[in-house]
Design an enzyme around this catalytic site. Structure first.
Site, PDB file in Angstrom:
ATOM      1  N   GLN A  39     -11.141  23.782  44.918  1.00  0.00           N
ATOM      2  CA  GLN A  39     -10.590  23.444  46.561  1.00  0.00           C
ATOM      3  C   GLN A  39     -11.302  23.087  47.437  1.00  0.00           C
ATOM      4  OE1 GLN A  39      -8.016  27.468  45.813  1.00  0.00           O
ATOM      5  NE2 GLN A  39      -6.603  26.113  47.030  1.00  0.00           N
ATOM      6  N   HIS A  57      -2.871  32.411  39.357  1.00  0.00           N
ATOM      7  CA  HIS A  57      -2.938  31.366  40.238  1.00  0.00           C
ATOM      8  C   HIS A  57      -4.259  30.497  40.213  1.00  0.00           C
ATOM      9  CE1 HIS A  57      -1.371  29.097  44.055  1.00  0.00           C
ATOM     10  NE2 HIS A  57      -2.765  28.975  44.057  1.00  0.00           N
ATOM     11  N   GLU A  58      -5.355  31.271  40.534  1.00  0.00           N
ATOM     12  CA  GLU A  58      -6.837  30.819  40.995  1.00  0.00           C
ATOM     13  C   GLU A  58      -7.377  30.212  39.425  1.00  0.00           C
ATOM     14  OE1 GLU A  58      -7.253  30.166  43.679  1.00  0.00           O
ATOM     15  OE2 GLU A  58      -6.057  31.446  44.627  1.00  0.00           O
ATOM     16  N   CYS A  80      -0.312  28.069  48.609  1.00  0.00           N
ATOM     17  CA  CYS A  80      -1.620  27.294  48.072  1.00  0.00           C
ATOM     18  C   CYS A  80      -2.478  26.951  49.194  1.00  0.00           C
ATOM     19  CB  CYS A  80      -1.635  26.349  46.994  1.00  0.00           C
ATOM     20  SG  CYS A  80      -3.068  25.809  46.275  1.00  0.00           S
ATOM     21  N   LEU A  81      -3.776  27.210  49.520  1.00  0.00           N
ATOM     22  CA  LEU A  81      -4.227  26.430  50.834  1.00  0.00           C
ATOM     23  C   LEU A  81      -4.560  25.077  50.490  1.00  0.00           C
ATOM     24  CD1 LEU A  81      -7.129  29.037  51.141  1.00  0.00           C
ATOM     25  CD2 LEU A  81      -5.146  29.026  52.686  1.00  0.00           C
ATOM     26  N   GLY A 102      -6.926  34.030  48.042  1.00  0.00           N
ATOM     27  CA  GLY A 102      -7.700  33.447  46.861  1.00  0.00           C
ATOM     28  C   GLY A 102      -8.067  31.960  46.960  1.00  0.00           C
ATOM     29  N   HIS A 138      -6.051  26.775  38.733  1.00  0.00           N
ATOM     30  CA  HIS A 138      -6.715  25.865  39.656  1.00  0.00           C
ATOM     31  C   HIS A 138      -8.249  25.133  38.583  1.00  0.00           C
ATOM     32  CE1 HIS A 138      -5.276  25.272  43.287  1.00  0.00           C
ATOM     33  NE2 HIS A 138      -4.903  26.746  43.915  1.00  0.00           N
TER      34      HIS A 138
HETATM   35 NI    NI Z   1      -4.019  27.511  45.115  1.00  0.00          NI
END
Ligand code: NI
Length: 172
Positions: free
Chosen positions: A51, A136-137, A94-95, A46, A140
């Site tokens: 991000q 999660h997204e 998480c990236l 995701g 963000h």
């Molecule tokens: Ni993340």
């Protein structure tokens, strides 16, 4: 296709509340395409627009298992519409917080309303990994990171570690 640079902790942009998309036009579709390419390249399941330093309420996901066919999904202005009482635990990463994983408990199932790649309003019921990923997204988009769902002690340690690494990098 363009790979975009993923910003990482402690970049302050990760704490911004993102702006709604007015309509899903070609510019937003190009953003979604870049986000999918960037997510697959990373690789991740995701990615939220912030991000890649774009302050818009846009998310892409692919929660398919490695050996299954790809299931790319694009969401503009996603909103959680309901959550199950039942909770599920996943080891999340998480990236924007590379190489850190911790177990997070979230509702096991949820509903999400959004505009799709064609700008059409959609509603979807999510379970399994997708339910976790979409929650999660969407976090963000509101400046919330998965480390906000773990103990303060663990969070402080990881934030400190990334802040130190950033200082070393800028000193080099
Ligand atoms: Ni993340």
């Amino acid at each position: 296709m363009t790979l975009r640079k993923i910003i990482i902790l402690p970049d302050k942009q990760l704490r911004l509340v993102c702006d709604p998309v007015k309509e899903v036009d070609d510019e937003i579709r190009a953003l979604m395409d870049d986000m999918l390419d960037t997510m697959y390249d990373a690789p991740g399941v995701g990615l939220a627009a912030i991000q890649i330093a774009v302050r818009k309420r846009v998310v892409v996901t692919d929660a398919a298992r490695d050996d299954d066919e790809k299931t790319p999904l694009c969401f503009a202005n996603p909103e959680i519409t309901w959550v199950s009482e039942e909770l599920a635990e996943y080891e999340e990463g998480c990236l924007s917080i590379p190489e850190f994983f911790e177990t997070v408990e979230r509702p096991a199932r949820c509903g999400v309303s959004y505009l799709d790649y064609d700008g059409k309003p959609q509603e979807m019921d999510c379970d399994g990994l997708l339910a976790t990923v979409i929650q999660h997204e969407i976090d963000h988009l509101n400046g919330v990171l998965f480390i906000d769902h773990i103990s303060k002690l663990k969070r402080d340690i990881i934030v400190k570690k990334f802040t130190k690494a950033k200082k070393r990098e800028s000193a080099a």
